[in-house]
Write an enzyme that holds these catalytic residues in place. Sequence first.
Site, PDB file in Angstrom:
ATOM      1  CG  HIS A  81      37.329  41.665  24.126  1.00  0.00           C
ATOM      2  ND1 HIS A  81      37.916  40.430  24.253  1.00  0.00           N
ATOM      3  CD2 HIS A  81      37.113  41.837  22.804  1.00  0.00           C
ATOM      4  CE1 HIS A  81      38.060  39.886  23.060  1.00  0.00           C
ATOM      5  NE2 HIS A  81      37.570  40.725  22.159  1.00  0.00           N
ATOM      6  CB  ILE A 167      46.580  31.518  37.034  1.00  0.00           C
ATOM      7  CG1 ILE A 167      46.254  32.442  35.865  1.00  0.00           C
ATOM      8  CG2 ILE A 167      46.262  32.145  38.372  1.00  0.00           C
ATOM      9  CD1 ILE A 167      44.772  32.661  35.694  1.00  0.00           C
ATOM     10  CB  THR A 170      48.963  40.523  38.770  1.00  0.00           C
ATOM     11  OG1 THR A 170      50.342  40.368  38.365  1.00  0.00           O
ATOM     12  CG2 THR A 170      48.875  40.666  40.277  1.00  0.00           C
ATOM     13  CB  ALA A 171      50.496  38.587  34.154  1.00  0.00           C
TER      14      ALA A 171
END
Length: 487
Positions: A81, A167, A170-171
């Site tokens: 996805h 960004i 990691t998330a």
Amino acid sequence: MSTLVECVPNFSEGRDRAKVDAIIEAMKAPGVYLLDREMDADHNRCVITLVGEREAIAEAAIRGVGRAAELIDLTQHQGAHPRMGAADVIPFVPIEGVALEDCVAIARHVGEEIWKRYQIPVYLYEAAAATPERQNLENIRRGQFEGLREEIATNPARRPDFGEPRIHPTAGATVVGARRFLIAYNIYLNTAEVEIAQKIAKAVRFSNGGLRYVKAAGFPVRGLAQVSMNLTDFEQTPIARVFEYVRREAARYGVMPAFSEIVGLIPKKALEMASEWFLQIENFDSSLILENRLQAIMGGKMAVGGLRAGVEPFVEQLAAPTATPGGGSAAAAVGAMAAALASMVAGLSRGKKNYRQYERELSDAIARLSTLREEFKAAIDADAASYEAVMKAYKAKSESDGAIAEALKGATSVPLGVAERAREVARIAEALKSITNPKMASDLAVAAALAHAALTGALANVEINLEDLKDAAFVGEVRKKMAALQV
């Protein structure tokens, strides 16, 4: 009046149950209820369905994002996805006592808090989108985590709605929005050739000329080709029609559906519509279902005796020697009837040969009238509750005169909203005259008359509350809105 909002957060973890359990645990709170959880290892994604009061569910979603950021590292994440965040998408859906606009406000509050607390940039989508190009999730998520990581600082079009253009390492980033009820519906084909699923998805999705209110993609899942879809308005594009379309397209490639699945929850009405479609029951309506009839009767909404029995309880409540429900609730009920009648006329013309050129206008009218109808129904109780709040404030006058003013403002705002919606229904009914069956002109005439009655009654309730308000600025602003509605 109670408020219920559904939140369906999608997290980029579908293989580690302990991590999903920890995220759900973080979202638990009084007034928030877990309805469903779905984990998919191939997609490496989970979908959590929560419902609760607006303030409680907003805070629950924020905490879930924070816990996901601690547990999920997108630099190590792989799955079928598309994704751009550990907490990938957080939609809010109106259920009871709230409008879509309320969910937009919730989404914007949640987005701002996510950045403040966790330094995760946030994009707004669907009804909460700040720009038209961000209404579609796929536009925001293009390139996924890796692509966004490269472009967020250099491409102005990818600047987040909340946060700096950087960004989370990691998330990633999170997409937050408000929308109507969505059905996540997947059809598995009896083949492993994912190219066939992708071709079918291209044919069925609206962006490529397929069915309205359908988004679709093709994926390899569990060793089979999967047509993965989101149905954004199941009443206008029923799930049965989608299945038949996919089945027909699959036949072109010599394959067929093996089975299908629902991810998350589905409204009962959607399954009722599918039953009517496949069984071809003449004159079907939901009241023919035993459980629906029992629930209506036991809940006091109707009794054996036809349509009269359905409205009789409310009419008798109006007749009772009690202050509520009163004229404000009656105006809201009349507005709901006006919207319902106009929707009926549009629905009976949509799809007919003589009115096919007006398909878009009729669909838009039906969608808007559906929203207005629900808002009118919510206002029936809201008006009674606002009056009771005024009475309570007057009884406690010695404690706070300010409370009286606030209660009066609330009692003014509810009927003002009813008046605004009634005026909109009247305009829609007028616009429908030239694009619907002329044999239904009398129904539109009744709809317009009811809308004007709702407008007149609601404004009378606004006026009587203004008489006791001393806030000149508030009164002036309300009178300006009233004057505009009477033009």
